[in-house]
Scaffold this motif. Structure first.
Motif, PDB file in Angstrom:
ATOM      1  N   ALA A  11      92.008  -9.237  21.985  1.00 29.77           N
ATOM      2  CA  ALA A  11      90.952 -10.377  22.336  1.00 29.77           C
ATOM      3  C   ALA A  11      91.781 -11.545  22.570  1.00 29.77           C
ATOM      4  O   ALA A  11      91.259 -12.411  23.190  1.00 29.77           O
ATOM      5  N   ILE A  12      92.877 -11.760  21.928  1.00 30.91           N
ATOM      6  CA  ILE A  12      93.442 -13.100  21.858  1.00 30.91           C
ATOM      7  C   ILE A  12      94.675 -12.997  22.637  1.00 30.91           C
ATOM      8  O   ILE A  12      95.565 -14.224  22.438  1.00 30.91           O
ATOM      9  N   ASP A  13      95.238 -11.787  23.258  1.00 28.35           N
ATOM     10  CA  ASP A  13      96.367 -12.004  24.015  1.00 28.35           C
ATOM     11  C   ASP A  13      96.138 -12.578  25.098  1.00 28.35           C
ATOM     12  O   ASP A  13      95.243 -12.055  25.877  1.00 28.35           O
ATOM     13  N   GLU A  14      97.013 -13.530  25.351  1.00 25.47           N
ATOM     14  CA  GLU A  14      96.847 -14.205  26.703  1.00 25.47           C
ATOM     15  C   GLU A  14      96.957 -13.266  28.356  1.00 25.47           C
ATOM     16  O   GLU A  14      96.505 -13.297  28.957  1.00 25.47           O
ATOM     17  N   GLU A  15      98.069 -12.393  28.160  1.00 23.69           N
ATOM     18  CA  GLU A  15      98.221 -11.813  29.141  1.00 23.69           C
ATOM     19  C   GLU A  15      97.112 -10.625  29.458  1.00 23.69           C
ATOM     20  O   GLU A  15      96.535 -10.594  30.494  1.00 23.69           O
ATOM     21  N   LEU A  16      96.777 -10.094  28.376  1.00 28.54           N
ATOM     22  CA  LEU A  16      95.495  -8.997  28.419  1.00 28.54           C
ATOM     23  C   LEU A  16      94.174  -9.542  28.920  1.00 28.54           C
ATOM     24  O   LEU A  16      93.335  -9.098  29.290  1.00 28.54           O
TER      25      LEU A  16
END
Length: 150
Positions: A11-16
């Motif tokens: 939820a906080i991963d920029e890529e995902l």
């Protein structure tokens, strides 16, 4: 590691997050992370998780931990890759696994010990010589009779 942990990190991963936006309708052409493009037709999301087929795409923050958990069984490089590929995915995963294996403690133990070329170290034999081991067998004599033990 639980799916809840992966979901929270996703939820906080920029890529995902960028991949999820594309899965929700944003054009893939605008995706900054081009390494996901070849597999865009295989990607889907469930909650905050991104899946590639049946495998969970691991967020960047958790990848080192996943590599460590996978190598706990002291697998070789091929075994580590197979174990990873059966459960999870991320771009560059195989290369990350190779790097992890080559620098990991288990890999270092399985490699042959380093011995400098100029080292004058005599390694003693663990078995002391015996009388039987010092005997030699000579070839056939000039008359053609069988060899003799000397």
């Amino acid at each position: 590691m639980t799916t809840r942990e992966v979901e929270q990190a996703s939820a906080i991963d920029e890529e995902l997050c960028a991949v999820k936006e594309c899965l929700n309708g944003k054009p893939w052409d605008h995706l900054a992370y081009k390494k996901y493009l070849p597999h865009s037709s295989e990607l889907c999301s469930i909650g905050q998780l991104i899946l590639r087929g049946t495998r969970i795409v691991i967020p960047k923050k958790l990848r080192p931990r996943v590599l460590s958990l996978t190598s706990e069984g002291h697998l070789d490089m091929v075994g580590t890759k197979q174990k990873l590929c059966s459960k999870v995915r991320w771009p560059g995963m195989e290369k990350d696994a190779e790097t992890h294996c080559k620098t990991g403690y288990g890999w270092q133990l399985s490699k042959e010990p380093f011995m400098p070329k100029d080292a004058d170290v005599e390694i003693p034999s663990p078995i002391p010589p015996t009388k039987a081991s010092t005997k030699t067998i000579s070839g056939a004599n000039s008359a053609g009779h069988p060899a003799a033990l000397s």
